[in-house]
Design a protein around this motif. Structure first.
Motif, mmCIF file in Angstrom:
data_model
loop_
_atom_site.group_PDB
_atom_site.id
_atom_site.type_symbol
_atom_site.label_atom_id
_atom_site.label_comp_id
_atom_site.label_asym_id
_atom_site.label_seq_id
_atom_site.Cartn_x
_atom_site.Cartn_y
_atom_site.Cartn_z
ATOM 1 N N GLY A 1 36.708 -110.717 70.559
ATOM 2 C CA GLY A 1 36.811 -109.534 69.294
ATOM 3 C C GLY A 1 37.720 -108.478 70.062
ATOM 4 O O GLY A 1 38.509 -107.774 69.114
ATOM 5 N N GLU A 2 37.399 -108.028 71.207
ATOM 6 C CA GLU A 2 38.035 -106.852 71.686
ATOM 7 C C GLU A 2 39.920 -107.353 71.869
ATOM 8 O O GLU A 2 40.568 -106.296 71.489
ATOM 9 C CB GLU A 2 37.721 -106.671 73.079
ATOM 10 N N PHE A 3 40.079 -108.413 72.357
ATOM 11 C CA PHE A 3 41.619 -108.834 72.194
ATOM 12 C C PHE A 3 41.945 -109.013 70.818
ATOM 13 O O PHE A 3 43.229 -108.380 70.690
ATOM 14 C CB PHE A 3 41.473 -110.287 73.020
ATOM 15 N N ALA A 4 41.510 -109.435 69.966
ATOM 16 C CA ALA A 4 42.048 -109.301 68.534
ATOM 17 C C ALA A 4 42.078 -107.926 68.002
ATOM 18 O O ALA A 4 43.203 -107.488 67.354
ATOM 19 C CB ALA A 4 40.888 -109.931 67.609
ATOM 20 N N ASP A 5 41.087 -107.187 68.365
ATOM 21 C CA ASP A 5 41.209 -105.392 67.886
ATOM 22 C C ASP A 5 42.299 -105.194 68.657
ATOM 23 O O ASP A 5 42.876 -104.145 67.905
ATOM 24 C CB ASP A 5 39.704 -105.059 68.205
ATOM 25 N N ALA A 6 42.615 -105.211 69.687
ATOM 26 C CA ALA A 6 43.895 -104.808 70.392
ATOM 27 C C ALA A 6 44.993 -105.258 69.882
ATOM 28 O O ALA A 6 46.071 -104.776 70.424
ATOM 29 C CB ALA A 6 43.632 -104.905 71.797
ATOM 30 N N GLU B 1 47.166 -116.603 70.037
ATOM 31 C CA GLU B 1 46.964 -117.836 69.479
ATOM 32 C C GLU B 1 45.555 -118.067 69.701
ATOM 33 O O GLU B 1 44.701 -117.641 70.854
ATOM 34 C CB GLU B 1 47.800 -118.978 70.277
ATOM 35 N N LEU B 2 44.785 -118.859 68.622
ATOM 36 C CA LEU B 2 43.369 -119.217 68.936
ATOM 37 C C LEU B 2 43.430 -120.675 68.358
ATOM 38 O O LEU B 2 43.584 -121.483 67.561
ATOM 39 C CB LEU B 2 42.658 -118.692 67.830
ATOM 40 N N VAL C 1 34.918 -104.050 62.942
ATOM 41 C CA VAL C 1 35.536 -104.788 61.977
ATOM 42 C C VAL C 1 37.169 -104.351 62.253
ATOM 43 O O VAL C 1 37.336 -103.043 62.404
ATOM 44 C CB VAL C 1 35.371 -104.238 60.487
ATOM 45 N N LEU C 2 38.033 -105.233 62.175
ATOM 46 C CA LEU C 2 39.530 -104.837 62.356
ATOM 47 C C LEU C 2 40.014 -103.810 61.166
ATOM 48 O O LEU C 2 39.426 -103.969 59.915
ATOM 49 C CB LEU C 2 40.375 -105.843 62.348
ATOM 50 N N PRO C 3 40.746 -102.760 61.438
ATOM 51 C CA PRO C 3 41.018 -102.201 60.280
ATOM 52 C C PRO C 3 41.813 -102.635 59.133
ATOM 53 O O PRO C 3 41.471 -102.446 57.646
ATOM 54 C CB PRO C 3 42.487 -101.023 60.987
ATOM 55 N N ASP C 4 42.524 -103.835 59.343
ATOM 56 C CA ASP C 4 43.012 -104.731 58.409
ATOM 57 C C ASP C 4 42.997 -106.014 58.981
ATOM 58 O O ASP C 4 43.081 -106.408 60.291
ATOM 59 C CB ASP C 4 44.563 -104.397 58.036
ATOM 60 N N PRO C 5 42.614 -107.146 57.988
ATOM 61 C CA PRO C 5 42.647 -108.418 58.539
ATOM 62 C C PRO C 5 43.747 -109.056 59.273
ATOM 63 O O PRO C 5 45.060 -108.608 58.796
ATOM 64 C CB PRO C 5 42.331 -109.204 57.352
ATOM 65 N N ASP C 6 43.933 -109.582 60.297
ATOM 66 C CA ASP C 6 44.929 -110.349 61.025
ATOM 67 C C ASP C 6 45.180 -111.725 60.353
ATOM 68 O O ASP C 6 44.180 -112.382 60.291
ATOM 69 C CB ASP C 6 44.867 -110.589 62.419
ATOM 70 N N ARG D 1 49.055 -115.988 65.671
ATOM 71 C CA ARG D 1 48.853 -115.034 64.854
ATOM 72 C C ARG D 1 50.337 -114.724 64.277
ATOM 73 O O ARG D 1 51.408 -114.741 65.104
ATOM 74 C CB ARG D 1 48.717 -113.956 66.048
ATOM 75 N N SER D 2 50.424 -114.420 63.161
ATOM 76 C CA SER D 2 51.513 -113.870 62.356
ATOM 77 C C SER D 2 51.661 -112.267 62.163
ATOM 78 O O SER D 2 52.574 -111.696 62.769
ATOM 79 C CB SER D 2 51.775 -114.617 60.891
ATOM 80 N N ARG D 3 50.897 -111.770 61.602
ATOM 81 C CA ARG D 3 50.941 -110.419 61.274
ATOM 82 C C ARG D 3 49.626 -109.876 60.751
ATOM 83 O O ARG D 3 48.752 -110.425 60.340
ATOM 84 C CB ARG D 3 51.990 -110.142 60.341
#
Length: 273
Positions: free
Chosen positions: A210-215, A220-221, A242-247, A267-269
């Motif tokens: 989750g920390e990597f995703a947030d950063a 890739e997952l 929660v991320l500020p915006d969904p990835d 991951r795209s954006r």
């Protein structure tokens, strides 16, 4: 094992070209490696500076473990893919809690990948890099006493000095990712790449993932979905704010064997971008 996506109109491993989907032959390690090959890294304008891939398993109801271990959610195919992902990586990044819960050991030298790793300039086995704030780890464990390559400990500059010294005495290399009490997840991939560890694999746990995703550094997952229902209170594959915006992630591939789905997303954006 069979490929569900991309469709069968896309190229398939040559040894399977005449096989029907119903027979679902077991893929070789080489074929799995081709399916999960990293994009070019560190190779000029077309190559990424580094690539961070996550690999997790979850039940149908979203649990990542049963009784504290992920093994009950795994399968022979899942373990083959797990082993290949490690064999392709320069480094396996994992959180300290997962190390303790799963009884992590050093990554193995794999004879089937020895030539491939040597040709790519990789060490004989991937480095295990443990992300830990307090360094409360058992330094007498095989992860530190029996690695093919020295284990890395990634922490913050405010880590307890006595534990840092104890880790170094045990043969671990300590890397500081930031000046605070914990490692800055945004800096971890770059620091590893600076050490030549560009093909990166993280196996969680959910807090670290989750920390990597947030950063914004998770490229890739790879998510294995087990045909199991666990219930209970086991966490999801990612925990954290929660991320500020969904990835947004684009589906790259789906394999199937005995009801297990092996998905891969890139991951795209951010949805807000």
């Amino acid at each position: 094992m069979q490929r569900l996506f991309p469709s069968r109109t896309a190229p398939v491993p040559s040894s399977h070209a005449s096989e029907g989907a119903a027979s679902a032959p077991e893929w070789s390690l080489e074929e799995i490696a081709a399916e999960y090959a990293y994009p070019p890294v560190g190779g000029g304008a077309e190559g990424a500076a580094r690539w961070l891939r996550g690999n997790m398993v979850a039940s149908l109801d979203g649990a990542i473990h049963h009784g504290g271990r992920s093994q009950p959610l795994s399968s022979p195919a899942d373990m083959r893919i797990f082993g290949v992902l490690r064999a392709l990586a320069d480094v396996v990044v994992v959180g300290a809690r997962t190390v303790r819960q799963e009884g992590y050991r050093p990554a193995k030298r794999r004879r089937a990948f020895a030539d491939r790793r040597a040709a790519a300039g990789q060490p004989p086995a991937p480095v295990i890099a443990v992300v830990s704030a307090g360094l409360e780890l058992d330094f007498s464990a095989p992860l530190f006493t029996e690695p093919a390559v020295p284990t890395l400990l990634i922490t913050g500059g405010g880590a307890p000095p006595d534990r840092v010294e104890r880790a170094r005495q045990a043969g671990a290399e300590v890397v500081f990712a930031g000046e605070g009490g914990t490692a800055d997840p945004a800096r971890v991939p770059g620091l590893l790449a600076d050490r030549g560890l560009r093909r990166q694999l993280t196996e969680g746990g959910p807090t670290l993932l989750g920390e990597f995703a947030d950063a914004g550094v998770l490229d890739e997952l790879c998510l294995s979905i087990a045909p199991r229902v666990v219930a209970g209170s086991a966490p999801r594959i990612m925990n954290g704010p929660v991320l500020p915006d969904p990835d947004a992630y684009a589906l790259e591939g789906v394999l199937e064997e005995e009801g297990f789905l092996f998905t891969r997303y890139r991951r795209s954006r951010s949805v807000a971008e």
